[in-house]
Scaffold this motif. Structure first.
Motif, short mmCIF file in Angstrom:
data_model
loop_
_atom_site.label_atom_id
_atom_site.label_comp_id
_atom_site.label_asym_id
_atom_site.label_seq_id
_atom_site.Cartn_x
_atom_site.Cartn_y
_atom_site.Cartn_z
N ALA A 175 0.91 -1.26 0.02
CA ALA A 175 -0.20 -0.01 0.07
C ALA A 175 0.98 1.07 -0.12
N ARG A 176 2.29 1.06 0.71
CA ARG A 176 2.83 2.35 0.80
C ARG A 176 3.57 2.73 -0.40
N ASN A 177 4.18 1.68 -1.27
CA ASN A 177 4.64 1.80 -2.57
C ASN A 177 3.59 2.16 -3.46
N CYS A 178 2.55 1.72 -3.42
CA CYS A 178 1.35 2.39 -4.54
C CYS A 178 0.97 3.89 -4.16
N ALA A 179 0.91 3.95 -2.98
CA ALA A 179 0.26 5.34 -2.55
C ALA A 179 1.51 6.48 -3.01
N ARG A 180 2.96 5.92 -2.77
CA ARG A 180 3.71 6.97 -3.15
C ARG A 180 3.87 6.92 -4.85
N ASP A 181 3.72 5.94 -5.41
CA ASP A 181 3.68 5.74 -6.60
C ASP A 181 2.72 6.74 -7.54
N LEU A 182 1.56 6.66 -6.85
CA LEU A 182 0.17 7.42 -7.49
C LEU A 182 0.51 9.18 -7.13
N ILE A 183 1.16 9.35 -6.06
CA ILE A 183 1.72 10.66 -5.87
C ILE A 183 2.68 11.11 -6.88
N ALA A 184 3.69 10.29 -6.92
CA ALA A 184 4.80 10.40 -7.91
C ALA A 184 4.05 10.78 -9.53
N ALA A 185 3.14 10.14 -9.67
CA ALA A 185 2.62 9.92 -11.02
C ALA A 185 1.49 11.19 -11.36
N GLU A 186 1.38 12.00 -10.09
CA GLU A 186 0.35 13.33 -10.02
C GLU A 186 -0.98 12.62 -10.23
N LEU A 187 -1.28 11.60 -9.75
CA LEU A 187 -2.64 10.88 -9.67
C LEU A 187 -3.57 11.22 -8.27
N ALA A 188 -2.60 11.37 -7.42
CA ALA A 188 -3.37 11.57 -6.08
C ALA A 188 -3.93 13.07 -5.81
N ASP A 189 -5.05 13.18 -5.27
CA ASP A 189 -5.37 14.70 -5.24
C ASP A 189 -5.49 14.99 -3.74
N MET A 190 -5.73 14.05 -2.84
CA MET A 190 -5.76 14.34 -1.50
C MET A 190 -5.27 13.22 -0.68
N VAL A 191 -5.18 13.62 0.67
CA VAL A 191 -4.95 12.53 1.74
C VAL A 191 -6.07 12.63 2.72
N GLY A 192 -6.48 11.38 3.23
CA GLY A 192 -7.67 11.28 4.32
C GLY A 192 -7.04 10.19 5.20
N SER A 193 -7.51 10.37 6.27
CA SER A 193 -7.03 9.41 7.56
C SER A 193 -7.74 7.91 7.37
N ASP A 194 -9.24 8.05 7.13
CA ASP A 194 -10.07 6.78 7.22
C ASP A 194 -9.78 6.09 8.49
N ALA A 195 -9.98 7.29 9.60
CA ALA A 195 -9.76 6.73 10.74
C ALA A 195 -10.99 6.11 11.28
N HIS A 196 -10.86 4.99 11.92
CA HIS A 196 -11.92 4.13 12.44
C HIS A 196 -12.21 4.29 14.10
N MET A 197 -11.18 3.66 14.63
CA MET A 197 -11.18 4.01 16.06
C MET A 197 -9.66 3.82 16.65
N ALA A 198 -9.68 3.92 18.00
CA ALA A 198 -8.22 3.85 18.38
C ALA A 198 -7.36 2.52 17.96
N GLY A 199 -6.16 2.30 17.08
CA GLY A 199 -5.63 1.20 16.91
C GLY A 199 -6.03 0.89 15.45
N VAL A 200 -6.98 1.41 14.82
CA VAL A 200 -7.46 1.10 13.46
C VAL A 200 -7.40 2.16 12.61
N ARG A 201 -6.31 2.13 11.90
CA ARG A 201 -6.03 3.62 11.02
C ARG A 201 -6.54 4.86 11.87
#
Ligand SMILES: [Fe+2]
Length: 254
Positions: A175-201
């Motif tokens: 997931a880390r490599n893919c997310a970084r690749d999407l940013i490098a390819a100028e495909l990512a437009d924003m970052v969100g936490s997708d927070a669920h609860m303590a300990g889950v994202r």
């Protein structure tokens, strides 16, 4: 910073279980430097959240956040599955508009197979006046193998949101490599936490900003683009990374 993806509303999905969980997320978000957070409960077969339930949840939690003196603005939203987009009326979908803007809809990316109809869904929402914001495609195995799938959605008009925990490595190297690749390819437009609860994202965007390593780009992804969605303003120009070669080397350093 502005976080447009969280499961902070208590009792609606697999996020916050109760008010204490929700207030824990709110406090942690404010402590991380987040000033605005959107509640985006799942809207899918196993958690068929209605717009009424989401709106009531936002109203009640907003009052509790204020009562607790937490410096955080809570906005509405929803993370809608492809199946529910087919099922719900355009009017109900607009009530789930991201950050309260009926022109944007956060669409959940399935975790396993890549839906063949994804491009068609993006197009159909566009015809109805809604821009699809694709949630965490970097966690899908097919995208990790070939991010051209995301490029196709972007060409169809979608915006792309990656998860903070992917960027800073909490969700594993793929997931880390893919997310970084999407940013490098100028495909990512924003970052969100997708927070669920303590300990889950866990909530928070500052770790992802550090991992991005380019303060101007990090600000664009966590403040300017989500801010334009919330305020309904013009889409800000994507910053050109300084020292592009160094930036790519940094993103790809594994
Ligand atoms: Fe989510």
């Amino acid at each position: 910073m502005i976080d447009l993806h969280s499961h902070i509303l208590p009792g609606l999905d697999d996020g916050a279980r109760d008010l204490d969980d929700a207030l824990d997320i709110a406090r942690a978000a404010a402590a991380d430097g987040i000033s605005v957070i959107a509640a985006t409960p799942h809207v899918r077969e196993d958690y068929p959240t209605t717009a009424d339930a989401m709106e009531n949840g936002v109203r009640q939690l907003r009052a509790e956040i204020e009562r607790e003196g937490i410096d955080l603005e809570l906005l509405p939203g929803g993370e809608v599955s492809i199946e529910q987009i087919d099922r719900l009326s355009n009017d109900e979908l607009r009530r789930f508009g991201l950050g309260g803007n009926p022109k944007y809809l956060l669409v959940e990316t399935p975790y396993s197979a890549w839906p063949l109809c994804f491009g068609e869904i993006v197009h159909r929402l566009g015809v109805a006046g809604m821009t699809a914001v694709i949630a965490h495609p970097e966690r899908n195995g097919a995208v990790q193998a070939d991010n051209e799938k995301v490029a196709e959605l972007a060409r169809a008009g979608a915006l792309i949101q990656v998860t903070a925990a992917s960027l800073d490595g909490r969700l594993g190297s793929r997931a880390r490599n893919c997310a970084r690749d999407l940013i490098a390819a100028e495909l990512a437009d924003m970052v969100g936490s997708d927070a669920h609860m303590a300990g889950v994202r866990e909530v928070g965007l500052s770790g992802a900003c550090k991992a991005i390593g380019d303060p101007q780009l990090a600000r664009w992804l966590t403040e300017l683009v989500p801010g334009a969605i919330v305020r309904g303003g013009d889409f800000p120009t994507r910053p050109t990374p300084k020292g592009r070669r160094g930036f790519f080397a940094c993103l790809r350093g594994r």
